[in-house]
Design a protein around this motif. Structure first.
Motif, mmCIF file in Angstrom:
data_model
loop_
_atom_site.group_PDB
_atom_site.id
_atom_site.type_symbol
_atom_site.label_atom_id
_atom_site.label_comp_id
_atom_site.label_asym_id
_atom_site.label_seq_id
_atom_site.Cartn_x
_atom_site.Cartn_y
_atom_site.Cartn_z
ATOM 1 N N VAL A 1 41.243 -15.706 48.611
ATOM 2 C CA VAL A 1 40.165 -16.433 49.284
ATOM 3 C C VAL A 1 39.551 -17.429 48.310
ATOM 4 C CG1 VAL A 1 39.591 -14.600 50.928
ATOM 5 C CG2 VAL A 1 38.481 -14.637 48.700
ATOM 6 N N GLU A 2 38.966 -18.473 48.871
ATOM 7 C CA GLU A 2 38.260 -19.453 48.050
ATOM 8 C C GLU A 2 36.838 -19.564 48.561
ATOM 9 O OE1 GLU A 2 38.578 -24.079 46.433
ATOM 10 O OE2 GLU A 2 40.338 -23.069 47.291
ATOM 11 N N VAL A 3 35.895 -19.291 47.684
ATOM 12 C CA VAL A 3 34.479 -19.312 48.039
ATOM 13 C C VAL A 3 33.713 -20.014 46.916
ATOM 14 C CG1 VAL A 3 32.509 -17.931 48.790
ATOM 15 C CG2 VAL A 3 34.818 -17.037 49.094
ATOM 16 N N TRP A 4 32.747 -20.845 47.290
ATOM 17 C CA TRP A 4 31.897 -21.539 46.314
ATOM 18 C C TRP A 4 32.726 -22.335 45.299
ATOM 19 C CZ3 TRP A 4 30.460 -15.929 45.595
ATOM 20 C CH2 TRP A 4 29.686 -15.469 46.666
ATOM 21 N N GLY A 5 33.866 -22.836 45.745
ATOM 22 C CA GLY A 5 34.716 -23.606 44.858
ATOM 23 C C GLY A 5 35.461 -22.774 43.840
ATOM 24 N N GLN A 6 35.428 -21.449 44.004
ATOM 25 C CA GLN A 6 36.106 -20.537 43.081
ATOM 26 C C GLN A 6 37.167 -19.738 43.834
ATOM 27 O OE1 GLN A 6 33.250 -18.687 40.087
ATOM 28 N NE2 GLN A 6 31.823 -19.161 41.739
ATOM 29 N N LYS A 7 38.293 -19.528 43.199
ATOM 30 C CA LYS A 7 39.375 -18.773 43.824
ATOM 31 C C LYS A 7 39.278 -17.294 43.458
ATOM 32 C CE LYS A 7 42.785 -22.429 44.429
ATOM 33 N NZ LYS A 7 44.183 -22.876 44.147
ATOM 34 N N PHE A 8 39.331 -16.455 44.481
ATOM 35 C CA PHE A 8 39.344 -15.007 44.313
ATOM 36 C C PHE A 8 40.747 -14.531 44.695
ATOM 37 C CE2 PHE A 8 35.030 -16.230 44.862
ATOM 38 C CZ PHE A 8 34.197 -15.241 44.364
#
Length: 396
Positions: free
Chosen positions: A69-76
């Motif tokens: 997933v990608e959230v807040w411009g960060q990849k998890f």
């Protein structure tokens, strides 16, 4: 015996890293039950100590691509994280990330050190996979946490550019959030949260304003519409006065209680939308004692209830908040998750990320790869190609 040892060593040496990693996680299933023989505080202290020294397995197997997933411009790499409260003082961040969590949340962290309540303050209800904790936010304080995060990584990026320091985060292989709180004796909650923000904003990958711990007197009053709005605005104003690099400031989230009325939820949703909060964590522990927890004598102990009995309550609140925020605010589902199916239900109710805590305390490291594998199967079974496709599916 010597031959068995030699043969075993030869066999292990021929195994690839991923296979060996799987063996180590399986081996923890034999060790973890021993922690149940200890009182909860000792067991937790020992678990953190072991993790801090690297005496836990390290995940070498890649996550299924469907979990990214990608959230807040960060990849998890996956949506699974470890909730605040487990590693309150950032003692074992790197090792805990190594278990396969894509993110962990440190804290709550208070400006100055403070002790918890008088022991015993943690009570197990094993048959219900639940815990009651009346531990006030015991914290070693901001200075200790900052020093530990800096010492563990050496990757805290204070890159001085023409436009100021760049937020770079702490972990090379995972995302680290910090949950900030207020000291129990403090009369100015906003000042405590502002101090936490200023101290941690260039270190944390995200920050959480924790206004919902059930054991800090009067704190949940900050969940009221006016109080929450004033608090968030003060922190956002402080943020806007600072200079940031290309990545900008860390995302700002608020963690809320599951013990909220419909009006409370509407108020929080309105604040989140108006002030464009980056996210909400739903939820903290509950002061209620739902069935079948209320039949146990220990249920009379004061404090917050976590674990399986919290799942339905927190998931209902999560779904309600997803609808109220029109899916525009990133939600983190927390409360009672103990399987991949539980995580999947949180996601379908509106969560983009999911946190665990109590189940991890009971089951140990082997729970992490199991949840991820089960979650991937749930997504694939319903025809979803990614976590994002499943977010809020039960609300549509």
């Amino acid at each position: 015996m010597l031959g068995v040892v030699i043969a075993g060593g030869a066999y292990v040496s021929t195994a690839d890293e991923a296979t060996f990693s799987g063996w180590l996680f399986d081996a923890t299933k034999l060790v973890n039950p021993l922690f149940a023989l200890l009182d909860p505080e000792t067991a937790h202290r020992l678990a953190i100590s072991a993790a801090a020294r690297g005496f836990i397995p390290r995940e070498k197997r890649p996550d299924p691509s469907i979990l990214e997933v990608e959230v807040w411009g960060q990849k998890f790499s996956n949506p699974l994280g470890l909730a605040a409260g487990y590693d309150k003082n950032a003692e074992a961040v790197e090792s805990l990330l190594g278990l396969g969590f894509s993110f962990i949340e440190v804290g709550s962290v208070t400006p100055i050190p403070q002790e918890g309540t008088q022991k015993p303050c943690i009570f197990r209800i094993p048959l219900e996979r639940a815990i009651i904790g009346r531990d006030c936010v015991n914290s070693e304080g901001l200075v200790a946490v900052v020093e530990r995060l800096a010492g563990q990584y050496g990757k805290i990026k204070f890159k001085r550019k023409s436009d100021g320091p760049e937020h770079g985060g702490t972990a090379g292989h995972g995302i680290v959030g910090v949950n900030i709180g207020k000291n129990t004796t403090s009369e100015d909650a906003a000042a405590d949260y502002l101090q936490g923000f200023h101290t941690l904003c260039h270190i944390a990958d995200y920050l959480v304003i924790n206004v919902s711990p059930p054991n800090t007197p009067g704190l949940r009053k900050l969940e009221g519409r006016k109080q929450l709005k004033d608090l968030v605005r003060k922190i956002q104003s402080a943020r806007d006065e600072m200079l940031w690099g290309e990545r900008g400031p860390p995302p700002l989230l608020v963690k809320i209680s599951p013990d909220l009325s419909r009006q409370d939820l509407e108020d929080i949703a309105a604040v989140a939308l108006t002030l464009r909060l980056d996210g909400l964590i739903i939820s903290n522990t509950t002061t209620s004692r739902p069935e079948p927890v209320n039949k146990y004598p220990v249920s009379k102990e004061s404090g917050g209830l976590s674990g399986k009995p919290l799942f339905s309550l927190s998931t209902d609140i999560l779904k309600e908040m997803y609808i109220l925020t029109q899916g525009k605010i990133t939600l983190v589902g927390c409360g009672g998750v103990s399987s991949g199916e539980d995580a999947y239900r949180k996601i379908r109710a509106g969560a983009t990320l999911v946190q665990i805590y109590t189940a991890f305390s009971y089951e140990g490291p082997a729970l992490v790869p199991r949840i991820k594998a089960e979650l991937a199967r749930c997504l694939e079974g319903d025809g979803f190609k990614s976590v994002h496709e499943a977010v809020g599916a039960d609300c549509r």
